[in-house]
Design a protein around this motif. Structure first.
Motif, PDB file in Angstrom:
ATOM      1  N   GLN A  45       1.001  -1.219   0.041  1.00 16.18           N
ATOM      2  CA  GLN A  45       0.150   0.029   0.008  1.00 16.18           C
ATOM      3  C   GLN A  45       0.854   1.148   0.094  1.00 16.18           C
ATOM      4  N   ALA A  46       1.871   1.360   0.990  1.00 13.74           N
ATOM      5  CA  ALA A  46       2.819   2.465   0.872  1.00 13.74           C
ATOM      6  C   ALA A  46       3.457   2.542  -0.525  1.00 13.74           C
ATOM      7  N   LYS A  54       1.086   4.196  -2.969  1.00 17.14           N
ATOM      8  CA  LYS A  54       0.759   5.464  -2.751  1.00 17.14           C
ATOM      9  C   LYS A  54       1.924   6.410  -3.199  1.00 17.14           C
ATOM     10  N   GLN A  72       1.978   6.734  -7.047  1.00 19.68           N
ATOM     11  CA  GLN A  72       0.975   7.516  -7.544  1.00 19.68           C
ATOM     12  C   GLN A  72       1.296   9.147  -7.378  1.00 19.68           C
ATOM     13  N   ARG A  73       1.880   9.164  -6.071  1.00 21.40           N
ATOM     14  CA  ARG A  73       2.240  10.774  -5.834  1.00 21.40           C
ATOM     15  C   ARG A  73       3.432  11.039  -6.712  1.00 21.40           C
TER      16      ARG A  73
END
Length: 70
Positions: free
Chosen positions: A15-16, A19, A22-23
């Motif tokens: 998940q990290a 994330k 995407q950033r």
């Protein structure tokens, strides 16, 4: 890189990683995912240093940068 994380840690790192990808507008390809999973897991201090330096530079994670990290 050799990953031996249990399902809880692996899920957290996955998940990290997504994330952050995407950033930073990093395509979620298998090689890019491997790099970012390695980054968030802390398995490679050199990888962490390289990505942190790239982020600080303000440069985009283009294909050349992503390939170099892999």
């Amino acid at each position: 890189m050799d990953f031996a994380d249990d399902i809880g840690r692996a899920s957290h790192f996955a998940q990290a990683a997504f994330k952050l990808m995407q950033r930073h507008k990093v395509p979620p390809t298998p090689s890019n995912y491997t790099v970012w999973y390695g980054y968030v897991s802390g398995i490679s201090p050199d990888l962490k240093k390289a990505i942190d330096g790239h982020v600080k530079s303000g440069k985009a994670f283009d294909d050349i940068a992503n390939e170099g990290l892999f």
